[in-house]
Design a protein around this motif. Sequence first.
Motif, PDB file in Angstrom:
ATOM      1  N   MET A  22       1.280  -1.123   0.011  1.00 37.62           N
ATOM      2  CA  MET A  22       0.364   0.059   0.138  1.00 37.62           C
ATOM      3  C   MET A  22       0.360   1.303   0.028  1.00 37.62           C
ATOM      4  SD  MET A  22      -3.158  -0.675   2.781  1.00 37.62           S
ATOM      5  CE  MET A  22      -3.988  -2.715   1.933  1.00 37.62           C
ATOM      6  N   LEU A  23       0.442   1.691  -0.923  1.00 42.64           N
ATOM      7  CA  LEU A  23       1.775   3.694  -1.249  1.00 42.64           C
ATOM      8  C   LEU A  23       0.648   4.553  -0.788  1.00 42.64           C
ATOM      9  CD1 LEU A  23       3.730   1.668  -4.165  1.00 42.64           C
ATOM     10  CD2 LEU A  23       4.407   1.364  -1.673  1.00 42.64           C
ATOM     11  N   PHE A  24       2.200   5.862  -1.167  1.00 39.80           N
ATOM     12  CA  PHE A  24       1.493   6.914  -0.993  1.00 39.80           C
ATOM     13  C   PHE A  24       2.495   7.077  -2.870  1.00 39.80           C
ATOM     14  CE2 PHE A  24       0.251   7.071   3.450  1.00 39.80           C
ATOM     15  CZ  PHE A  24      -0.793   7.530   3.201  1.00 39.80           C
ATOM     16  N   ILE A  25       1.877   8.105  -3.287  1.00 38.32           N
ATOM     17  CA  ILE A  25       2.682   8.639  -4.744  1.00 38.32           C
ATOM     18  C   ILE A  25       2.373  10.032  -4.688  1.00 38.32           C
ATOM     19  CG2 ILE A  25       3.241   8.816  -6.271  1.00 38.32           C
ATOM     20  CD1 ILE A  25       2.097   5.218  -6.998  1.00 38.32           C
ATOM     21  N   PRO A  26       3.075  10.995  -4.535  1.00 42.03           N
ATOM     22  CA  PRO A  26       4.865  10.736  -4.112  1.00 42.03           C
ATOM     23  C   PRO A  26       4.938   9.960  -2.828  1.00 42.03           C
ATOM     24  CG  PRO A  26       4.145  12.794  -3.835  1.00 42.03           C
ATOM     25  CD  PRO A  26       3.033  12.494  -4.842  1.00 42.03           C
ATOM     26  N   ASP A  27       5.764   9.220  -1.947  1.00 43.71           N
ATOM     27  CA  ASP A  27       6.808   8.911  -0.506  1.00 43.71           C
ATOM     28  C   ASP A  27       7.481  10.391  -0.285  1.00 43.71           C
ATOM     29  OD1 ASP A  27       9.136   7.941  -2.300  1.00 43.71           O
ATOM     30  OD2 ASP A  27       8.742   6.341  -1.487  1.00 43.71           O
ATOM     31  N   ARG A  28       7.547  11.040  -1.375  1.00 41.12           N
ATOM     32  CA  ARG A  28       8.613  12.009  -0.374  1.00 41.12           C
ATOM     33  C   ARG A  28       8.302  13.443  -1.556  1.00 41.12           C
ATOM     34  NH1 ARG A  28      13.290  12.052   2.666  1.00 41.12           N
ATOM     35  NH2 ARG A  28      15.274  14.037   1.949  1.00 41.12           N
ATOM     36  N   ILE A  29       8.197  14.554  -0.147  1.00 37.60           N
ATOM     37  CA  ILE A  29       7.936  15.518  -0.440  1.00 37.60           C
ATOM     38  C   ILE A  29       8.921  16.906   0.171  1.00 37.60           C
ATOM     39  CG2 ILE A  29       5.335  15.318  -1.201  1.00 37.60           C
ATOM     40  CD1 ILE A  29       4.691  17.279   1.079  1.00 37.60           C
ATOM     41  N   LYS A  30       9.754  17.663  -0.487  1.00 38.07           N
ATOM     42  CA  LYS A  30      10.438  18.798   0.336  1.00 38.07           C
ATOM     43  C   LYS A  30       8.936  19.993   0.678  1.00 38.07           C
ATOM     44  CE  LYS A  30      14.683  17.352  -1.367  1.00 38.07           C
ATOM     45  NZ  LYS A  30      15.598  17.408  -1.882  1.00 38.07           N
ATOM     46  N   VAL A  31       9.614  20.791   1.429  1.00 42.61           N
ATOM     47  CA  VAL A  31       8.530  21.933   1.564  1.00 42.61           C
ATOM     48  C   VAL A  31       9.495  22.832   2.097  1.00 42.61           C
ATOM     49  CG1 VAL A  31       6.280  22.826   3.091  1.00 42.61           C
ATOM     50  CG2 VAL A  31       6.470  20.768   1.830  1.00 42.61           C
ATOM     51  N   ARG A  32       9.674  24.274   1.785  1.00 39.90           N
ATOM     52  CA  ARG A  32      10.066  25.876   2.713  1.00 39.90           C
ATOM     53  C   ARG A  32       8.877  26.085   4.042  1.00 39.90           C
ATOM     54  NH1 ARG A  32       8.933  27.232  -2.495  1.00 39.90           N
ATOM     55  NH2 ARG A  32       7.563  28.367  -1.260  1.00 39.90           N
ATOM     56  N   LYS A  33      10.083  26.741   4.902  1.00 45.50           N
ATOM     57  CA  LYS A  33       9.773  26.645   6.225  1.00 45.50           C
ATOM     58  C   LYS A  33       8.713  27.515   6.352  1.00 45.50           C
ATOM     59  CE  LYS A  33      11.216  28.531  11.279  1.00 45.50           C
ATOM     60  NZ  LYS A  33      11.712  28.800  11.613  1.00 45.50           N
ATOM     61  N   GLY A  34       6.998  27.997   6.550  1.00 42.46           N
ATOM     62  CA  GLY A  34       6.421  28.783   5.740  1.00 42.46           C
ATOM     63  C   GLY A  34       5.811  28.797   4.552  1.00 42.46           C
ATOM     64  N   GLU A  35       5.864  28.038   4.099  1.00 44.55           N
ATOM     65  CA  GLU A  35       5.171  27.264   3.103  1.00 44.55           C
ATOM     66  C   GLU A  35       3.626  26.624   2.852  1.00 44.55           C
ATOM     67  OE1 GLU A  35       5.843  25.474  -1.424  1.00 44.55           O
ATOM     68  OE2 GLU A  35       6.912  25.375   0.385  1.00 44.55           O
ATOM     69  N   GLN A  36       2.723  27.213   2.924  1.00 43.33           N
ATOM     70  CA  GLN A  36       0.855  26.415   2.775  1.00 43.33           C
ATOM     71  C   GLN A  36       0.910  25.392   1.461  1.00 43.33           C
ATOM     72  OE1 GLN A  36      -2.292  28.758   4.643  1.00 43.33           O
ATOM     73  NE2 GLN A  36      -3.289  28.206   2.273  1.00 43.33           N
ATOM     74  N   ILE A  37       0.859  24.210   1.775  1.00 51.28           N
ATOM     75  CA  ILE A  37       0.398  23.135   0.972  1.00 51.28           C
ATOM     76  C   ILE A  37      -0.501  22.784   0.959  1.00 51.28           C
ATOM     77  CG2 ILE A  37       1.287  20.510  -0.098  1.00 51.28           C
ATOM     78  CD1 ILE A  37       3.669  22.646   0.357  1.00 51.28           C
ATOM     79  N   ARG A  38      -1.863  23.090   0.278  1.00 47.21           N
ATOM     80  CA  ARG A  38      -2.895  21.891  -0.439  1.00 47.21           C
ATOM     81  C   ARG A  38      -2.439  20.562  -0.676  1.00 47.21           C
ATOM     82  NH1 ARG A  38      -6.975  20.850  -3.277  1.00 47.21           N
ATOM     83  NH2 ARG A  38      -6.110  21.321  -5.557  1.00 47.21           N
ATOM     84  N   PHE A  39      -2.333  20.061  -0.245  1.00 49.35           N
ATOM     85  CA  PHE A  39      -2.550  18.251  -0.657  1.00 49.35           C
ATOM     86  C   PHE A  39      -3.760  17.749  -0.716  1.00 49.35           C
ATOM     87  CE2 PHE A  39       0.412  18.249   3.369  1.00 49.35           C
ATOM     88  CZ  PHE A  39       1.449  17.938   2.898  1.00 49.35           C
ATOM     89  N   ALA A  40      -4.051  17.727  -2.075  1.00 46.10           N
ATOM     90  CA  ALA A  40      -4.610  17.179  -3.073  1.00 46.10           C
ATOM     91  C   ALA A  40      -4.731  15.210  -3.457  1.00 46.10           C
ATOM     92  CB  ALA A  40      -4.569  17.610  -4.419  1.00 46.10           C
ATOM     93  N   MET A  41      -6.090  14.882  -2.494  1.00 48.70           N
ATOM     94  CA  MET A  41      -5.600  13.061  -1.995  1.00 48.70           C
ATOM     95  C   MET A  41      -6.198  12.352  -3.348  1.00 48.70           C
ATOM     96  SD  MET A  41      -5.164  13.448   1.577  1.00 48.70           S
ATOM     97  CE  MET A  41      -6.217  14.880   1.677  1.00 48.70           C
ATOM     98  N   LYS A  42      -6.018  11.422  -3.537  1.00 45.91           N
ATOM     99  CA  LYS A  42      -7.145  10.707  -4.689  1.00 45.91           C
ATOM    100  C   LYS A  42      -6.778   9.368  -3.998  1.00 45.91           C
ATOM    101  CE  LYS A  42      -8.586   9.461  -9.100  1.00 45.91           C
ATOM    102  NZ  LYS A  42     -10.024   8.776  -8.888  1.00 45.91           N
ATOM    103  N   ASN A  43      -7.987   8.691  -3.629  1.00 38.81           N
ATOM    104  CA  ASN A  43      -7.224   7.079  -2.962  1.00 38.81           C
ATOM    105  C   ASN A  43      -8.297   5.751  -3.985  1.00 38.81           C
ATOM    106  OD1 ASN A  43      -7.589   5.003  -2.609  1.00 38.81           O
ATOM    107  ND2 ASN A  43      -8.870   4.779  -0.962  1.00 38.81           N
ATOM    108  N   ASN A  44      -6.886   6.469  -4.960  1.00 36.78           N
ATOM    109  CA  ASN A  44      -7.316   4.878  -6.169  1.00 36.78           C
ATOM    110  C   ASN A  44      -7.434   3.310  -5.922  1.00 36.78           C
ATOM    111  OD1 ASN A  44      -6.674   6.695  -8.205  1.00 36.78           O
ATOM    112  ND2 ASN A  44      -4.647   6.379  -9.127  1.00 36.78           N
ATOM    113  N   GLY A  45      -7.130   3.624  -4.440  1.00 32.58           N
ATOM    114  CA  GLY A  45      -7.020   1.669  -4.044  1.00 32.58           C
ATOM    115  C   GLY A  45      -8.718   1.442  -4.125  1.00 32.58           C
TER     116      GLY A  45
END
Length: 160
Positions: free
Chosen positions: A61-84
């Motif tokens: 069971m996996l997440f793709i990608p399995d590694r991300i880089k973020v800048r301190k203070g950065e806002q991220i919107r994780f857009a998730m799709k469950n293909n399982g």
Amino acid sequence: MFRKLSSAALVAAITAAGGAAALAVPGAAGHGDGFAFGEPGDPKKPARVVQIVMKEGDGQMLFIPDRIKVRKGEQIRFAMKNNGENEHEFVIGTVEENRAHAAQMQKNPDMEHDDPNARRLSARQNGDIVWRFSKAGTFEYACLIPGHLEAGMKGTIVVR
């Protein structure tokens, strides 16, 4: 039927069970200044979108990608799709917090999350989390449904 537990109730359950109250819950012991890895984002403000796919197959069971880089203070919107074909979760935390939470999930496998850093998705469902990484460090996202983490469903977030 799922039981909903708030962050406060989860911490209380862990404490009552004799476990460490190490979850990143605002206001919990050691977390009076918020989560160890940032804070809920503001959906009205700009965010970098990071697509996360939940996938299963070949005993993994996996997440793709399995590694991300973020800048301190950065806002991220994780857009998730469950293909399982199964339900999956996306829980942001420290490795220690996620392992403590995973232990509680073993005891309460139907637990749903009502937390800004976690989302459970049914098969073929989409969802998102907006998060601002205000603290540097290495953090994790994981599926804490029993057996899923053990099958490899985790990823790393590096905040610099």
